[in-house]
Enzyme design. Sequence first.
Site, PDB file in Angstrom:
ATOM      1  N   ASP A   1       0.807  -1.222   0.000  1.00 30.43           N
ATOM      2  CA  ASP A   1       0.000   0.000   0.000  1.00 30.43           C
ATOM      3  C   ASP A   1       0.841   1.274   0.000  1.00 30.43           C
ATOM      4  O   ASP A   1       0.296   2.375  -0.036  1.00 30.43           O
ATOM      5  CB  ASP A   1      -0.940   0.014   1.214  1.00 30.43           C
ATOM      6  CG  ASP A   1      -1.979  -1.087   1.152  1.00 30.43           C
ATOM      7  OD1 ASP A   1      -2.393  -1.463   0.027  1.00 30.43           O
ATOM      8  OD2 ASP A   1      -2.369  -1.588   2.222  1.00 30.43           O
ATOM      9  N   CYS A   2       2.154   1.139   0.046  1.00 26.01           N
ATOM     10  CA  CYS A   2       3.063   2.291   0.148  1.00 26.01           C
ATOM     11  C   CYS A   2       3.777   2.521  -1.179  1.00 26.01           C
ATOM     12  O   CYS A   2       4.404   1.600  -1.730  1.00 26.01           O
ATOM     13  CB  CYS A   2       4.077   2.022   1.249  1.00 26.01           C
ATOM     14  SG  CYS A   2       5.423   3.215   1.323  1.00 26.01           S
ATOM     15  N   ALA A   3       3.709   3.743  -1.694  1.00 21.48           N
ATOM     16  CA  ALA A   3       4.358   4.071  -2.969  1.00 21.48           C
ATOM     17  C   ALA A   3       5.870   3.856  -2.905  1.00 21.48           C
ATOM     18  O   ALA A   3       6.467   3.351  -3.857  1.00 21.48           O
ATOM     19  CB  ALA A   3       4.040   5.508  -3.380  1.00 21.48           C
TER      20      ALA A   3
END
Length: 142
Positions: free
Chosen positions: A12-14
């Site tokens: 979920d983290c860029a």
Amino acid sequence: MSFPVVIHHNPDCATSRNTLGIIQAAGYTPIAIDYLKEGWTRPQLLALFAAAGLTPRDALRIARSPAEEMGLTAADVTDDQLLTAMVAHPILVNWPLVCTPKGVRLCRPSETVLDLLDRLPPGPLAKEDGQMIIDAEGNRLV
């Protein structure tokens, strides 16, 4: 596997996605561990932090985590208390942590993973936000 790569990853983290993308663009098939689902053990965290030259406080994720609400950012919180909280709440560990034969590193920003690889991805290569990290000639830009 001649050059193993392991990434402790949050999909979920860029930053984590960019790091994984750089690794894959370089031709590796890393072992991607979704540590929010898998969790941590205390010995695992101690080994990763020691290898990366981090203290538990260095690895504490403050942004978009419950660290402040839990009182973990206070100066008097011990490493032991931080480790206990990190095992109970995996979100408290900053990511992505990448392990290769060249070392272990918290890869923030994502392009720092390039230092851990034995070959660069071919260019051009950009992060999700469009920032170029390798030009068309294969030169590292960051």
